[in-house]
Design a protein around this motif. Structure first.
Motif, PDB file in Angstrom:
ATOM      1  N   LEU A 254       0.824  -1.202   0.000  1.00 48.11           N
ATOM      2  CA  LEU A 254       0.000   0.000   0.000  1.00 48.11           C
ATOM      3  C   LEU A 254       0.861   1.256   0.000  1.00 48.11           C
ATOM      4  CD1 LEU A 254      -2.789  -0.997   2.562  1.00 48.11           C
ATOM      5  CD2 LEU A 254      -2.856  -1.131   0.068  1.00 48.11           C
ATOM      6  N   ARG A 255       0.360   2.292  -0.653  1.00 48.39           N
ATOM      7  CA  ARG A 255       1.082   3.564  -0.722  1.00 48.39           C
ATOM      8  C   ARG A 255       0.332   4.685  -0.012  1.00 48.39           C
ATOM      9  NH1 ARG A 255       4.248   0.506  -1.356  1.00 48.39           N
ATOM     10  NH2 ARG A 255       5.616   0.067  -3.133  1.00 48.39           N
ATOM     11  N   ASP A 256      -0.970   4.513   0.187  1.00 53.51           N
ATOM     12  CA  ASP A 256      -1.757   5.543   0.844  1.00 53.51           C
ATOM     13  C   ASP A 256      -1.352   5.660   2.314  1.00 53.51           C
ATOM     14  OD1 ASP A 256      -4.334   6.308   2.542  1.00 53.51           O
ATOM     15  OD2 ASP A 256      -4.587   7.143   0.524  1.00 53.51           O
ATOM     16  N   PRO A 257      -0.984   6.849   2.798  1.00 49.98           N
ATOM     17  CA  PRO A 257      -0.513   7.013   4.181  1.00 49.98           C
ATOM     18  C   PRO A 257      -1.538   6.578   5.228  1.00 49.98           C
ATOM     19  CG  PRO A 257       0.023   8.950   2.870  1.00 49.98           C
ATOM     20  CD  PRO A 257      -0.876   8.113   2.029  1.00 49.98           C
ATOM     21  N   SER A 258      -2.820   6.881   5.001  1.00 48.18           N
ATOM     22  CA  SER A 258      -3.832   6.516   5.992  1.00 48.18           C
ATOM     23  C   SER A 258      -3.988   4.998   6.092  1.00 48.18           C
ATOM     24  CB  SER A 258      -5.176   7.158   5.639  1.00 48.18           C
ATOM     25  OG  SER A 258      -5.676   6.649   4.417  1.00 48.18           O
ATOM     26  N   GLN A 259      -3.906   4.322   4.938  1.00 49.33           N
ATOM     27  CA  GLN A 259      -4.033   2.863   4.950  1.00 49.33           C
ATOM     28  C   GLN A 259      -2.792   2.204   5.553  1.00 49.33           C
ATOM     29  OE1 GLN A 259      -4.895   1.880   0.888  1.00 49.33           O
ATOM     30  NE2 GLN A 259      -6.857   2.963   0.895  1.00 49.33           N
ATOM     31  N   ARG A 260      -1.638   2.763   5.292  1.00 54.21           N
ATOM     32  CA  ARG A 260      -0.418   2.241   5.908  1.00 54.21           C
ATOM     33  C   ARG A 260      -0.453   2.463   7.426  1.00 54.21           C
ATOM     34  NH1 ARG A 260       4.123   1.263   2.928  1.00 54.21           N
ATOM     35  NH2 ARG A 260       5.445   2.128   4.564  1.00 54.21           N
ATOM     36  N   GLY A 261      -0.991   3.617   7.829  1.00 60.91           N
ATOM     37  CA  GLY A 261      -1.116   3.877   9.260  1.00 60.91           C
ATOM     38  C   GLY A 261      -2.055   2.890   9.928  1.00 60.91           C
ATOM     39  N   ARG A 262      -3.162   2.568   9.247  1.00 62.65           N
ATOM     40  CA  ARG A 262      -4.086   1.584   9.794  1.00 62.65           C
ATOM     41  C   ARG A 262      -3.413   0.223   9.941  1.00 62.65           C
ATOM     42  NH1 ARG A 262      -8.174   0.844   5.705  1.00 62.65           N
ATOM     43  NH2 ARG A 262      -6.763  -0.733   4.901  1.00 62.65           N
ATOM     44  N   SER A 263      -2.659  -0.185   8.939  1.00 61.74           N
ATOM     45  CA  SER A 263      -1.953  -1.465   9.005  1.00 61.74           C
ATOM     46  C   SER A 263      -0.949  -1.479  10.150  1.00 61.74           C
ATOM     47  CB  SER A 263      -1.246  -1.739   7.676  1.00 61.74           C
ATOM     48  OG  SER A 263      -2.175  -1.856   6.617  1.00 61.74           O
ATOM     49  N   SER A 264      -0.291  -0.353  10.373  1.00 60.76           N
ATOM     50  CA  SER A 264       0.673  -0.270  11.482  1.00 60.76           C
ATOM     51  C   SER A 264      -0.033  -0.416  12.821  1.00 60.76           C
ATOM     52  CB  SER A 264       1.422   1.066  11.427  1.00 60.76           C
ATOM     53  OG  SER A 264       2.157   1.189  10.237  1.00 60.76           O
ATOM     54  N   ARG A 265      -1.196   0.200  12.947  1.00 66.88           N
ATOM     55  CA  ARG A 265      -1.928   0.110  14.204  1.00 66.88           C
ATOM     56  C   ARG A 265      -2.447  -1.299  14.445  1.00 66.88           C
ATOM     57  NH1 ARG A 265      -3.007   5.601  12.737  1.00 66.88           N
ATOM     58  NH2 ARG A 265      -4.592   5.017  11.218  1.00 66.88           N
ATOM     59  N   ILE A 266      -2.940  -1.954  13.391  1.00 66.84           N
ATOM     60  CA  ILE A 266      -3.388  -3.343  13.542  1.00 66.84           C
ATOM     61  C   ILE A 266      -2.209  -4.230  13.919  1.00 66.84           C
ATOM     62  CG2 ILE A 266      -4.351  -5.334  12.328  1.00 66.84           C
ATOM     63  CD1 ILE A 266      -6.000  -3.420  10.646  1.00 66.84           C
ATOM     64  N   LEU A 267      -1.075  -4.008  13.289  1.00 68.28           N
ATOM     65  CA  LEU A 267       0.119  -4.790  13.599  1.00 68.28           C
ATOM     66  C   LEU A 267       0.498  -4.639  15.066  1.00 68.28           C
ATOM     67  CD1 LEU A 267       2.492  -6.521  12.590  1.00 68.28           C
ATOM     68  CD2 LEU A 267       3.674  -4.397  11.968  1.00 68.28           C
ATOM     69  N   PHE A 268       0.418  -3.421  15.573  1.00 71.57           N
ATOM     70  CA  PHE A 268       0.752  -3.162  16.978  1.00 71.57           C
ATOM     71  C   PHE A 268      -0.147  -3.973  17.913  1.00 71.57           C
ATOM     72  CE2 PHE A 268      -0.135  -0.792  20.874  1.00 71.57           C
ATOM     73  CZ  PHE A 268       1.145  -0.580  21.375  1.00 71.57           C
ATOM     74  N   TRP A 269      -1.452  -3.936  17.663  1.00 67.33           N
ATOM     75  CA  TRP A 269      -2.379  -4.619  18.554  1.00 67.33           C
ATOM     76  C   TRP A 269      -2.313  -6.144  18.409  1.00 67.33           C
ATOM     77  CZ3 TRP A 269      -4.819  -3.128  22.736  1.00 67.33           C
ATOM     78  CH2 TRP A 269      -4.977  -1.760  22.970  1.00 67.33           C
ATOM     79  N   GLU A 270      -2.070  -6.618  17.195  1.00 66.88           N
ATOM     80  CA  GLU A 270      -1.949  -8.068  17.024  1.00 66.88           C
ATOM     81  C   GLU A 270      -0.661  -8.592  17.650  1.00 66.88           C
ATOM     82  OE1 GLU A 270      -4.164 -10.238  16.112  1.00 66.88           O
ATOM     83  OE2 GLU A 270      -5.572  -8.567  15.889  1.00 66.88           O
ATOM     84  N   ALA A 271       0.381  -7.757  17.677  1.00 67.87           N
ATOM     85  CA  ALA A 271       1.606  -8.157  18.369  1.00 67.87           C
ATOM     86  C   ALA A 271       1.334  -8.297  19.867  1.00 67.87           C
ATOM     87  CB  ALA A 271       2.703  -7.130  18.122  1.00 67.87           C
ATOM     88  N   ILE A 272       0.534  -7.388  20.417  1.00 66.70           N
ATOM     89  CA  ILE A 272       0.156  -7.506  21.833  1.00 66.70           C
ATOM     90  C   ILE A 272      -0.701  -8.760  22.043  1.00 66.70           C
ATOM     91  CG2 ILE A 272      -1.236  -6.454  23.656  1.00 66.70           C
ATOM     92  CD1 ILE A 272      -0.360  -3.730  22.634  1.00 66.70           C
TER      93      ILE A 272
END
Length: 394
Positions: free
Chosen positions: A130-148
């Motif tokens: 993905l190149r869209d900043p908002s979508q990349r930000g969403r993926s980063s946030r999901i990654l953070f919570w799934e790591a927890i």
């Protein structure tokens, strides 16, 4: 240009297709096996703990399915990305479904690792394509919570059965709560429902397909149980009753809120939020339809004899859950709850005290009659007062 060719388009400016791509329908086949595995698990472990274990696993599978369905619009712009993502998730989901019978036993660690691999792998993959900043930000946030969440899933897999159930239940609850709040992360903020760019027609069709999968699983389980039993008149009647329960669930679902969900999403000023609300209602209905699958295994196998409380809870609880979810869908689409759903719940509750005096087939017959009354009242009411979509989230 057809919807299918649009689905494989690499043009980033091209709109998402209104209908699901064939690959998404192919993806759903894995979840047929998953729901069959869950129904069989509950049927063989029909206790409160067995029901809790099955519910946790159902929530885990549904979470994967929902995130994949919502991400479909995001990935429709890249053919290779769409294929790799869906096929990879399919393969991992198939392995996940295969571990269901022993997920709380020796295969618990395999289940946890596979489940996390789907979520973490999907988030990493989105960050790459993905190149869209908002979508990349969403993926980063999901990654953070799934790591927890990974600590809970892996930690639970290393513990005994009861502790595993408790820790996994808490973990999946955290995942759903994080999703409802937009996966808030300090410094990164939280995601908003509008970021998903959900298409109303596409999303409503995906939800309908999920319900059809559950109904198909119930029919499959009914036929399979009957084919493995002696062909007696009692079992034939049980087959007919359970089949009619499934048919009535289909009828009640599709008429009329199921048909008008697309219009409701289109009319809402917050379509993405309404789509996520509809996801919850469909999860409840699928759980109720899953109860019908378990009912078929119980009633077709032993139509007469005593009805244990756990059997009565499933035979009546499945339709009750379905009507509850269907009532919430009414509110989502029409901004009100149909009185026939509430009356159906009251009737099912009224039948419950007498179930210990009745054989399983008669209890199932009473559940079928209640659903039939709801369907008839709904049909007559709608013909007298035609309804149009008036979503609660306007």
């Amino acid at each position: 240009m057809t919807a299918e060719s649009d689905a494989w388009s690499t043009d980033p400016d091209r709109k998402s297709p209104a209908h699901p791509a064939l690959l998404e329908l192919f993806f759903d086949l894995v979840y047929v096996f998953a729901l069959i595995s869950l129904a069989e698990k509950l049927a063989t472990e029909l206790t409160w703990s067995g029901a809790a274990e099955t519910l946790v696993l159902l929530l885990a599978f549904t979470f994967i399915w929902a995130l994949t369905a919502w991400a479909g619009d995001t990935l429709d712009r890249a053919r290779s990305a769409l294929r790799v993502k869906f096929i990879g998730t399919m393969a991992a989901s198939l392995l996940l479904a295969a571990t269901v019978p022993d997920a709380y036993g020796s295969r618990g660690l395999l289940f946890a690792i596979t489940y996390l691999a789907i979520h973490l792998g999907s988030s990493f993959y989105f960050l790459l394509v993905l190149r869209d900043p908002s979508q990349r930000g969403r993926s980063s946030r999901i990654l953070f919570w799934e790591a927890i969440a990974g600590f809970g899933w892996i930690g639970g897999a290393l513990l005994g059965d009861t502790a595993r159930l408790v820790l996994w239940a808490v973990t999946v609850g955290i995942e759903y709560a994080a999703a409802a709040l937009g996966w808030p992360v300090p410094g990164l903020g939280r995601s908003h429902s509008e970021e998903w760019r959900l298409t109303g027609e596409r999303l409503s069709e995906r939800y309908r397909q999920f319900v059809i999968i559950a109904l198909g699983v119930s029919l499959f389980t009914t036929a399979e149980t009957f084919s493995q039993s002696d062909y007696t008149a009692a079992r034939v009647w049980a087959l007919v009753v359970v089949f009619l329960i499934v048919v009535l669930m289909w009828r009640i679902y599709i008429y009329r809120a199921g048909e008008l969900l697309t219009d409701a999403i289109a009319k809402s000023t917050r379509p993405s939020l309404l789509g996520q609300s509809a996801a919850v209602t469909h999860l409840i209905m699928v759980a109720g339809i899953g109860g019908a699958a378990v009912t078929s295994r119980l009633v077709v196998d032993r139509p007469f004899g005593e009805t244990p409380p756990s059997w009565a809870a499933v035979i009546l609880g499945g339709p009750a859950l379905f009507l509850l979810g269907r009532g919430l869908l009414d509110y989502t689409v029409f901004g009100r709850v149909s009185r026939s759903r509430l009356a159906g719940l009251v009737l099912l509750g009224g039948v419950a005290p007498a179930t210990y005096l009745l054989p399983p087939l008669v209890v199932a017959l009473l559940a079928m009659i209640v659903l039939a009354l709801v369907a008839v009242v709904n049909l007559l009411s709608t013909r007298r007062h035609p309804r149009t979509a008036a979503p609660a989230l306007r």
